[in-house]
Write a protein that holds these residues in place. Structure first.
Motif, PDB file in Angstrom:
ATOM      1  N   ARG A 118      32.101  47.834  37.543  1.00 41.43           N
ATOM      2  CA  ARG A 118      31.217  47.484  38.653  1.00 41.43           C
ATOM      3  C   ARG A 118      30.868  45.996  38.634  1.00 41.43           C
ATOM      4  O   ARG A 118      30.696  45.371  39.672  1.00 41.43           O
ATOM      5  CB  ARG A 118      29.949  48.333  38.610  1.00 41.43           C
ATOM      6  N   ASN A 119      30.770  45.439  37.448  1.00 41.62           N
ATOM      7  CA  ASN A 119      30.480  44.010  37.339  1.00 41.62           C
ATOM      8  C   ASN A 119      31.616  43.148  37.894  1.00 41.62           C
ATOM      9  O   ASN A 119      31.374  42.065  38.419  1.00 41.62           O
ATOM     10  CB  ASN A 119      30.262  43.625  35.869  1.00 41.62           C
ATOM     11  N   ARG A 120      32.836  43.625  37.752  1.00 43.18           N
ATOM     12  CA  ARG A 120      33.955  42.734  38.061  1.00 43.18           C
ATOM     13  C   ARG A 120      34.622  42.998  39.416  1.00 43.18           C
ATOM     14  O   ARG A 120      35.311  42.134  39.933  1.00 43.18           O
ATOM     15  CB  ARG A 120      34.987  42.787  36.937  1.00 43.18           C
ATOM     16  N   PHE A 121      34.428  44.174  40.034  1.00 44.82           N
ATOM     17  CA  PHE A 121      35.089  44.436  41.312  1.00 44.82           C
ATOM     18  C   PHE A 121      34.777  43.401  42.401  1.00 44.82           C
ATOM     19  O   PHE A 121      35.668  43.003  43.150  1.00 44.82           O
ATOM     20  CB  PHE A 121      34.737  45.836  41.820  1.00 44.82           C
ATOM     21  N   PRO A 122      33.530  42.959  42.527  1.00 43.83           N
ATOM     22  CA  PRO A 122      33.250  41.979  43.591  1.00 43.83           C
ATOM     23  C   PRO A 122      34.030  40.681  43.435  1.00 43.83           C
ATOM     24  O   PRO A 122      34.180  39.932  44.398  1.00 43.83           O
ATOM     25  CB  PRO A 122      31.740  41.737  43.447  1.00 43.83           C
TER      26      PRO A 122
ATOM     27  N   ASP B  96      38.574  42.086  43.561  1.00 44.61           N
ATOM     28  CA  ASP B  96      39.203  42.425  44.844  1.00 44.61           C
ATOM     29  C   ASP B  96      39.583  41.199  45.672  1.00 44.61           C
ATOM     30  O   ASP B  96      40.675  41.171  46.257  1.00 44.61           O
ATOM     31  CB  ASP B  96      38.282  43.339  45.663  1.00 44.61           C
ATOM     32  N   PRO B  97      38.722  40.182  45.752  1.00 51.79           N
ATOM     33  CA  PRO B  97      39.124  39.011  46.544  1.00 51.79           C
ATOM     34  C   PRO B  97      40.423  38.370  46.055  1.00 51.79           C
ATOM     35  O   PRO B  97      41.199  37.846  46.864  1.00 51.79           O
ATOM     36  CB  PRO B  97      37.938  38.049  46.374  1.00 51.79           C
ATOM     37  N   LEU B  98      40.661  38.403  44.749  1.00 54.03           N
ATOM     38  CA  LEU B  98      41.909  37.844  44.230  1.00 54.03           C
ATOM     39  C   LEU B  98      43.107  38.599  44.774  1.00 54.03           C
ATOM     40  O   LEU B  98      44.145  38.012  45.089  1.00 54.03           O
ATOM     41  CB  LEU B  98      41.904  37.891  42.697  1.00 54.03           C
ATOM     42  N   ASN B  99      42.975  39.921  44.873  1.00 53.85           N
ATOM     43  CA  ASN B  99      44.060  40.705  45.472  1.00 53.85           C
ATOM     44  C   ASN B  99      44.287  40.318  46.921  1.00 53.85           C
ATOM     45  O   ASN B  99      45.437  40.141  47.363  1.00 53.85           O
ATOM     46  CB  ASN B  99      43.739  42.206  45.394  1.00 53.85           C
TER      47      ASN B  99
ATOM     48  N   ILE C 136      31.457  34.163  51.187  1.00 51.99           N
ATOM     49  CA  ILE C 136      31.799  34.973  52.369  1.00 51.99           C
ATOM     50  C   ILE C 136      32.908  35.959  52.022  1.00 51.99           C
ATOM     51  O   ILE C 136      32.847  37.148  52.379  1.00 51.99           O
ATOM     52  CB  ILE C 136      32.225  34.055  53.536  1.00 51.99           C
ATOM     53  N   ILE C 137      33.938  35.483  51.323  1.00 51.05           N
ATOM     54  CA  ILE C 137      35.058  36.349  50.939  1.00 51.05           C
ATOM     55  C   ILE C 137      34.575  37.448  49.996  1.00 51.05           C
ATOM     56  O   ILE C 137      34.968  38.610  50.118  1.00 51.05           O
ATOM     57  CB  ILE C 137      36.184  35.509  50.286  1.00 51.05           C
ATOM     58  N   ARG C 138      33.693  37.082  49.078  1.00 50.73           N
ATOM     59  CA  ARG C 138      33.180  38.071  48.126  1.00 50.73           C
ATOM     60  C   ARG C 138      32.452  39.200  48.846  1.00 50.73           C
ATOM     61  O   ARG C 138      32.701  40.385  48.606  1.00 50.73           O
ATOM     62  CB  ARG C 138      32.237  37.398  47.121  1.00 50.73           C
TER      63      ARG C 138
ATOM     64  N   ARG D   4      32.479  44.978  51.165  1.00 53.50           N
ATOM     65  CA  ARG D   4      32.438  45.944  52.276  1.00 53.50           C
ATOM     66  C   ARG D   4      33.745  46.702  52.381  1.00 53.50           C
ATOM     67  O   ARG D   4      33.758  47.922  52.576  1.00 53.50           O
ATOM     68  CB  ARG D   4      32.152  45.205  53.595  1.00 53.50           C
ATOM     69  N   PHE D   5      34.838  46.001  52.260  1.00 50.17           N
ATOM     70  CA  PHE D   5      36.141  46.649  52.392  1.00 50.17           C
ATOM     71  C   PHE D   5      36.377  47.627  51.243  1.00 50.17           C
ATOM     72  O   PHE D   5      36.857  48.738  51.437  1.00 50.17           O
ATOM     73  CB  PHE D   5      37.251  45.593  52.417  1.00 50.17           C
ATOM     74  N   HIS D   6      36.009  47.230  50.017  1.00 53.17           N
ATOM     75  CA  HIS D   6      36.221  48.090  48.856  1.00 53.17           C
ATOM     76  C   HIS D   6      35.364  49.353  48.943  1.00 53.17           C
ATOM     77  O   HIS D   6      35.827  50.453  48.652  1.00 53.17           O
ATOM     78  CB  HIS D   6      35.885  47.322  47.568  1.00 53.17           C
TER      79      HIS D   6
END
Length: 930
Positions: A874-878, A881-884, A51-53, A58-60
């Motif tokens: 692109r592989n790693r942004f999903p 970002d949740p870690l941030n 869910i967070i991912r 969407r936010f990014h």
């Protein structure tokens, strides 16, 4: 919900068929990680991660306010325990994605070789092909390698967040993926491989990501040594042999041995600038640990070689030299006498054992006359003798196996393994020298003297044979420590030769006296004697002001006969170190890069005039804000005459593991250094200075960028409060990731903060500010002053490697930045007016910088010309970002608890642990920008 969501790869990445194996590996690792999380932490945590991912994506993508609200709601309700599991899941996915990428790079390199493709840029094969196209004779290439010195230098800095335990598990996973790629498995074998991967990922999940205790310097030494096991001991000799073979193929001659032009250096255990934990005792233990690892390697390899060379004396004819070696063996059993090479190697093994014992101070009686080797050269001489004998009776193929690798290793690593540099701040040297003078001549007041008076006093003292220090004077602790560390270096030289500690580096070098002070302290230890130096004295010019002054400083220094004699005693070579991190923190990325470039032009001219060979030591970091970025492009972007076959480059902190923990990746990075140095020396235009209009344009850009950067960072009221509030700088100091303090002094002042945590903090909040701020303003000012200015900037990008590399690095960091994520960090600043004022300036500068960068580079989006990196990001942004987002919520909880009248230590420990885990994960996700 099935584990397929964990293995999702975004549709934008489906563009290339050749990358399908990478996508398959990422999906496979994500699926196995998802299964592990579900089994270990339960279905609720498993679904929450997904869910967070999705909300984060969407936010990014859209800066969706609804997504922002959902994230804040979800994350704000997490308990510290659940938050930690969420962070671990995303962190491990970043690590696993990195593994998959590294394996894929190796896969693609192999595919190109198998297909017979032209050599790839950055390889030695490509450099030789270009040399052939330029019609360079083999003799010129041999001369280049005969005089070359190429040295990556490992440093321990407070941004290395990888534990050796997790690194070992990750290497196991990489090996399993690589094995699956190379061997076509049966269904049963594939099932077994999947089970092994599951076990490795489960072990990784159940291994703590972070250390519970702070690293000591000796821990850092141990970690540094692991890269010799992973890569250096095998790959450095292998690369040297490959170069020799290519040269032999060029001129059709025999394979002639080259000098060991590729050498690994280290600051770990010798760098005491701002690190009170590096002492004379630590230096001695560091040298001892390096020596023991080298001796163990030689012993292991010699024993393996003896097991291989079972040649019978009645079937081969050995040389007289081998016969003489055999005759000295204490073991004259009939079995060994029938196997001459084993008998000869028993002598080598015995002498190695006795050498190791002697170096440990454990030497005993030698009844058989086989004493320890006096040097690594003597050890290698015995190996050379065996190799010549093998070749003489037609066994060249045997001589060119393990034996050749061992001979090259002995030449590369000696008995000392690594060349350890000493480093100390010039202010400490000045205080030490002042105390020594005051003790012998009260009232000297050295620290109050003007520069010329200091030079005169130091030069006079260097000309005398008497020591300044006395065992009968009670010196301060600082002075005792400084004298002790130089004495420890002298003992290391006596035991292992000058190669063990070849350099003395002076941080914050500003003037001639800084160099002479170091020479005087070396003289006290007998390391400078009778006008000769036993090691190089190396100034480190760090700030913008120091970079501007370095040419005149070296010019004045070479005019002093006493110092020039020291240079001549070192073969007429003078090394100069240039600091990227501190100059960047001081003046911003654009100005730092430009002042470094100008400094090199000035130094080339000064050294040419004095007839001294220049060797530049580049103090580059992993991240672009610390001078990082692709090493190949950076070396080729140097001004003409700045490389000249001699280069040293720091490999800092977190970047070491990504470059050198995998032997194939490590070999590729070593090749890059070698091939770039060759090309920059022999294949680049020889002009020292580029076009005058380019120089003028760059000067104008730099002045505007400098003013913009300094205006924000050092001249904006409240900026320090904004920085400490909106980044994790306070929390970074709690991580057990290095022995060195994050600040030189106990203050919040940015001037006192080390450059490395400064850049690291901005990367964590996804702004990367030191690596681009001021560029947009500078370009706008340039265009306003010059009609047709954009055409000029495009010409600079097209025709000038320096400017092209500068913009390429900004392209990378801007693509990894995220204003949407950064805006949430800005909300941590309590003063709303301060927050709005500063973040709006940052936002405007970011947008302007991106727009101008794209226009100059002729791109419609960031990384349009770098498909490989674009795919990686692109592989790693999903999963990044949740870690941030979790980090932000944990920062809120941590700071609220700290501000409470009665803070809860139990709650704070859990929250702080979660923050530390996010720092680890974000760093892994950003890789060379972290």
């Amino acid at each position: 919900m099935s584990s397929a969501v964990w293995a999702a790869v975004e549709p934008a990445e489906e563009s290339s068929e050749k990358d399908r194996p990478l996508r398959d590996d990422i999906r496979r690792l994500g699926r196995l990680l998802g299964d592990t999380v579900r089994a270990q932490e339960g279905e609720a945590v498993y679904h929450l991660v997904e869910i967070i991912r999705r909300t984060s994506i969407r936010f990014h993508r859209d800066a969706d306010e609804g997504a922002r609200h959902e994230l804040e709601t979800i994350l704000g309700e997490l308990s510290p325990d659940v938050a930690v599991q969420i962070v671990r899941a995303f962190s491990y996915f970043s690590h696993l994605a990195n593994i998959a990428e590294d394996v894929h790079h190796t896969r693609r390199n192999r595919a190109h070789e198998i297909a017979g493709s032209a050599p790839r840029r950055g390889t030695v094969a490509d450099a030789f092909a270009r040399a052939a196209d330029a019609r360079l004779p083999a003799s010129q290439l041999r001369d280049f390698f005969a005089g070359a010195l190429i040295s990556p230098v490992l440093t321990a800095h407070p941004t290395e967040v990888r534990r050796k335990s997790t690194l070992n598990r990750e290497m196991e996973i990489a090996e399993l993926l690589d094995r699956a790629e190379r061997i076509r498995a049966t269904p049963r074998e594939a099932q077994a491989q999947d089970a092994q991967l599951r076990r490795a990922i489960l072990t990784l999940w159940q291994t703590a990501l972070l250390r519970r205790i702070k690293l000591t310097v000796m821990d850092e030494v141990t970690n540094g040594l692991s890269y010799y096991d992973y890569t250096f001991l095998e790959e450095v000799p292998r690369l040297l042999c490959a170069v020799e073979d290519k040269l032999a193929a060029l001129d059709g001659g025999e394979t002639a041995e080259l000098p060991s032009f590729l050498r690994i250096g280290s600051w770990i255990g010798g760098d005491r600038d701002g690190n009170p934990f590096v002492t004379a005792d630590i230096l001695g233990k560091t040298v001892e640990m390096h020596r023991e690892r080298a001796m163990r390697f030689y012993r292991e390899q010699t024993a393996a070689l003896a097991a291989e060379l079972s040649l019978a004396g009645r079937l081969v004819t050995v040389s007289d030299g081998v016969k003489a070696l055999m005759a000295t063996s204490p073991d004259q059993s009939m079995i060994l006498r029938e196997e001459p090479y084993r008998l000869a190697l028993s002598v080598v093994t015995t002498r190695l054992d006795r050498t190791a014992a002697a170096l440990r101070g454990e030497a005993g009686p030698i009844p058989d006359g086989l004493g320890p080797y006096p040097s690594a050269a003597a050890f290698k001489a015995d190996l050379d003798l065996i190799a010549r004998s093998l070749e003489a009776h037609g066994s060249r193929v045997l001589a060119h196996g393990r034996l050749r690798q061992l001979r090259r290793a002995a030449g590369c690593f000696g008995f000392h393994l690594a060349a350890v540099d000493l480093r100390q701040n010039s202010e400490v040297h000045a205080r030490t020298v002042a105390e020594l003078f005051e003790a012998v001549a009260p009232g000297t007041a050295y620290e109050t003297l003007e520069e010329e008076a200091r030079i005169a006093l130091l030069t006079e003292e260097l000309a005398t044979a008497r020591p300044l220090a006395s065992p009968f004077v009670a010196y301060s602790e600082e002075t005792r420590d400084e004298l002790a560390i130089f004495a420890a270096a002298a003992r290391a030289h006596a035991a292992l030769g000058e190669a063990v500690i070849p350099n003395c580096i002076i941080s914050k070098a500003e003037g001639v006296s800084d160099m002479l002070e170091a020479a005087l302290l070396l003289k006290e230890a007998g390391l400078v004697r009778r006008g000769a130096a036993a090691l190089n004295i190396v100034p480190l010019f760090e700030t913008i002001e120091d970079l501007r002054a370095c040419g005149p400083v070296m010019d004045r220094l070479f005019e002093i006969p006493a110092y020039r004699a020291l240079v001549d005693s070192r073969g007429g070579v003078q090394e100069v170190m240039l600091g990227y991190s501190d100059s960047n923190k001081d003046g911003g990325f654009v100005t730092s890069g430009w002042e470094l470039y100008k400094a090199e032009i000035g130094l080339v001219e000064v050294f040419r005039r004095h007839g001294v060979t220049l060797r530049l030591f580049h103090g580059r970091g992993g991240s672009v804000g610390r001078g990082g970025g692709p090493s190949f492009d950076a070396i080729l972007a140097q001004p003409g005459g700045a490389v000249n076959g001699q280069i040293r480059v720091t490999e800092q902190g977190e970047i070491i593991s990504s470059k050198y923990s995998n032997p194939e990746v490590g070999r590729r990075n070593l090749e890059i250094l070698v091939s770039a140095t060759l090309e920059a020396t022999l294949l680049q235009p020889g002009e020292t200075v580029p076009r005058a209009d380019f120089l003028g344009a760059m000067e104008a850009l730099s002045q505007s960028a400098f003013a913009a950067y300094r205006g924000l960072v050092y001249e904006t009221p409240g900026f320090e409060d904004y920085f400490w509030g909106s980044t994790v700088i306070s929390e970074i100091a709690t991580l057990n990731i290095g022995s060195r303090p994050a600040s030189r002094k106990k203050t919040r002042a940015i001037t006192a903060l080390r450059a490395i945590p400064w850049v690291f903090s901005w990367a964590q909040c996804r702004l990367m500010l030191p690596a681009w701020y001021g560029f947009g303003t500078a370009v706008d000012a340039f265009l306003a002053d010059r009609p047709g200015g954009m055409a000029e900037l495009k010409a600079m990008y097209r025709d000038w490697p320096f400017f092209r590399t500068l913009l390429s690095n900004m392209d990378m960091v801007l693509s990894k930045s995220s204003l949407a994520v950064a805006s949430r960090y800005a909300e941590l600043v309590e003063d709303a007016d301060l927050r709005t004022r500063i973040f709006s300036r940052i936002t405007q500068e970011y947008e302007t910088s991106v727009a101008r960068l794209l226009e100059i580079m002729g791109q419609t989006r960031l990384l349009e010309g770098n498909a490989l990196l674009d795919r990686s990001i692109r592989n790693r942004f999903p999963y990044l970002d949740p870690l941030n987002h979790v980090q932000i919520e944990l920062l809120k909880a941590h700071r609220a608890n700290q501000a409470a009248g009665t803070p809860r230590p139990d709650l704070d420990d859990k929250v702080l642990h979660g923050i530390q885990l996010t720092i680890n994960g974000i760093s892994a996700g950003l890789r060379n920008s972290g």
